[in-house]
Design a protein around this motif. Structure first.
Motif, mmCIF file in Angstrom:
data_model
loop_
_atom_site.group_PDB
_atom_site.id
_atom_site.type_symbol
_atom_site.label_atom_id
_atom_site.label_comp_id
_atom_site.label_asym_id
_atom_site.label_seq_id
_atom_site.Cartn_x
_atom_site.Cartn_y
_atom_site.Cartn_z
ATOM 1 N N MET A 125 0.861 -1.026 -0.048
ATOM 2 C CA MET A 125 -0.064 0.154 0.062
ATOM 3 C C MET A 125 0.830 1.374 -0.315
ATOM 4 S SD MET A 125 -2.791 1.111 2.943
ATOM 5 C CE MET A 125 -3.921 0.113 2.554
ATOM 6 N N CYS A 138 -1.613 -1.661 -3.957
ATOM 7 C CA CYS A 138 -2.693 -0.648 -3.867
ATOM 8 C C CYS A 138 -2.251 0.579 -3.713
ATOM 9 C CB CYS A 138 -3.878 -0.979 -2.978
ATOM 10 S SG CYS A 138 -3.616 -0.724 -1.102
ATOM 11 N N MET A 174 -4.633 3.480 -10.419
ATOM 12 C CA MET A 174 -5.447 2.099 -10.660
ATOM 13 C C MET A 174 -5.895 1.601 -11.846
ATOM 14 S SD MET A 174 -7.791 1.473 -7.484
ATOM 15 C CE MET A 174 -8.913 2.664 -7.655
ATOM 16 N N ASP A 187 -4.822 -4.423 -6.185
ATOM 17 C CA ASP A 187 -6.028 -3.964 -5.375
ATOM 18 C C ASP A 187 -6.611 -2.726 -5.208
ATOM 19 O OD1 ASP A 187 -5.379 -6.842 -4.661
ATOM 20 O OD2 ASP A 187 -4.678 -6.516 -2.742
ATOM 21 N N ALA A 188 -7.765 -2.661 -4.904
ATOM 22 C CA ALA A 188 -8.195 -1.269 -4.398
ATOM 23 C C ALA A 188 -7.980 -0.982 -3.123
ATOM 24 C CB ALA A 188 -9.752 -1.217 -4.591
ATOM 25 N N GLY A 189 -7.572 0.427 -2.778
ATOM 26 C CA GLY A 189 -7.374 0.452 -1.131
ATOM 27 C C GLY A 189 -7.773 1.859 -0.777
ATOM 28 N N ASN A 228 -14.507 3.573 -4.152
ATOM 29 C CA ASN A 228 -13.536 2.642 -4.243
ATOM 30 C C ASN A 228 -13.974 1.132 -4.281
ATOM 31 O OD1 ASN A 228 -10.593 3.672 -4.479
ATOM 32 N ND2 ASN A 228 -11.878 5.193 -3.395
ATOM 33 N N ALA A 285 -13.619 -1.852 -7.010
ATOM 34 C CA ALA A 285 -13.260 -3.512 -6.747
ATOM 35 C C ALA A 285 -14.007 -4.241 -7.226
ATOM 36 C CB ALA A 285 -12.884 -3.226 -5.131
#
Length: 436
Positions: A121, A142, A164, A182-184, A199, A203
């Motif tokens: 992250m 992410c 992203m 990944d989404a974060g 978000n 995702a």
């Protein structure tokens, strides 16, 4: 067969858990043989495993690798003072070149200590993806959404959204899924409900996992209750953040009700014991979470709040803390602590079918430890020794998808000296400029 590791003690994290005098055959990046019996098929290379232990590569489910640049930069502060007065100002000076250098140096350390997959992250997401692709490690990446300006927030124009979309197009699924997006969301206290919903929807639309910091400090937890009348777990769940596979980092101050939500949503908690102690954030109630059905994996957090990427430190401390706070030495036995760094980490990343265990058909993500050391002898229980005695320095080989990334002092994918020169000659002067 590409490679055969012969006569090694294998800790499979599967059944049987330990295989003595094991032969591990690897072909096309996968384990094709695992047995005390030697295979008939010849191997292009044979590694003598006598005196060594093979186990699945370690999975670090919460990292900020580029923060390697800030190792020792600001120690002995509370989380909020540490972040707002020291870390955030320094990070404002980091560009993509800094991020690449810090990422590669951090990855070299992690690989050296036996990590084969990370949940990362940080910002400059495409640059991080490039570094991980070069280094050969598995990575779920992410850029955690952070926004305080509710009036002007636009998901499509947000910097993390642009990053992203670029990573989704250029890197997601690269090398057979070794690199994943990944989404974060950084945290409840650094954003608001529109950020969470947007978000979470992104995702879900793209089949991505989610990463988020949750209830790391008492202050964070209690201020969230004041804002929303709900805990961070509860308000994030209400806004769809846990409707996809998710990692919730820290969870030091979660309530029993929070634990029930985490279990129901199959959220994996990334437990970061060293960082949590260093910042005096508290001790996550891991034993109670596990009793309530919550999955728990391990993370180092960033080196700025840990000072090391050695997951063996986290394994040992994870086991010891739960014994100490409960007064029960039976809490968090050695096999469970090891599972947090392997099996549970694989599930957290959505990789349970490919790694986390030594099993035929799975990716050859494994490490060898040299047990022919005074501090690792005698061995009454190899599981006990891995949990309570072994250190990252004991790793002598790290392999991902059958490719050796590190072996006996040599890095095969990262030019460590070049990364160090970039850190010292370019990145550190920019960071120190923020301090002036």
């Amino acid at each position: 067969m590409d490679l055969l590791i012969k006569d090694v003690t294998a800790v499979t994290m599967d059944e049987p858990q330990v295989v003595e005098h094991c032969h591990i055959g690897i072909e096309n990046g996968r384990i094709v043989w695992l047995s005390p019996e030697a295979p008939q098929q010849p191997a292009r290379r044979v590694i003598q495993g006598r005196g060594k232990v093979a186990m699945p590569g370690l999975i670090n489910t919460h990292t900020h690798m580029p923060m390697t640049l800030l190792r020792g930069y600001a120690d002995d502060y509370t989380l909020q003072e540490w972040l707002t007065q020291h870390i955030f100002p320094a990070e404002d000076r980091l560009d993509a070149r800094c991020i690449k250098a810090g990422m590669l140096l951090g990855l070299a350390e992690a690989i050296r200590f036996g990590t084969t997959s990370i949940s990362e992250m940080y910002f400059q997401l495409p640059t991080m993806a490039e570094a991980c692709l070069e280094a050969g490690i598995k990575a779920n990446l992410c850029n955690a959404a952070t926004c305080f300006d509710q009036a002007h927030y636009d998901f499509d124009k947000a910097g993390e959204t642009r990053e992203m979309r670029e990573v989704l197009e250029r890197f997601h699924g690269a090398d057979g899924g070794r690199i994943r997006l990944d989404a974060g969301i950084h945290a409840e206290y650094t954003s608001f409900d529109q950020v969470w919903r947007s978000n979470a929807a992104f995702a879900k639309e793209h089949g991505l996992n989610m990463q988020v910091h949750v209830s790391e400090t008492r202050k964070e937890h209690e201020e969230c209750l004041g804002r929303w009348g709900a805990t961070p777990v509860q308000i994030l769940a209400e806004n769809g953040v846990f409707d996809t596979r998710a990692i919730a980092a820290h969870c030091v101050w979660v309530t029993p009700e929070d634990m029930e939500i985490l279990a129901e949503k199959q959220v994996t908690v990334a437990h970061n014991p060293v960082s949590n102690l260093k910042l005096a954030s508290g001790i996550a109630p891991v034993a109670e979470m596990r009793r309530r059905g919550v999955r728990v994996a391990l993370g180092t957090d960033g080196v700025a709040s840990n000072n090391s990427h050695d997951l063996f430190e986290e394994i040992k401390l994870c086991a010891l803390l739960q014994k100490g706070v409960s007064g029960d030495p039976c809490q968090m036995p050695a096999p469970d602590a090891l599972a947090c760094a392997t099996v549970q980490g694989a599930f957290a990343q959505g990789r349970e079918e490919e790694c986390g265990r030594l099993r035929t058909g799975m990716d050859a993500d494994l490490i060898l430890l040299d047990f022919d050391k005074p501090w690792l002898q005698p061995v009454h229980s190899v599981i006990s020794s891995l949990c309570y005695t072994a250190r990252g320095q004991d790793v002598c080989l790290t392999m991902v998808k059958g490719k050796i990334l590190y072996e006996n002092g040599a890095f095969h994918t990262i030019d460590v000296e070049k990364a160090r020169r970039e850190v010292e000659g370019y990145a550190l002067p920019r960071i120190l400029g923020a301090h002036a």
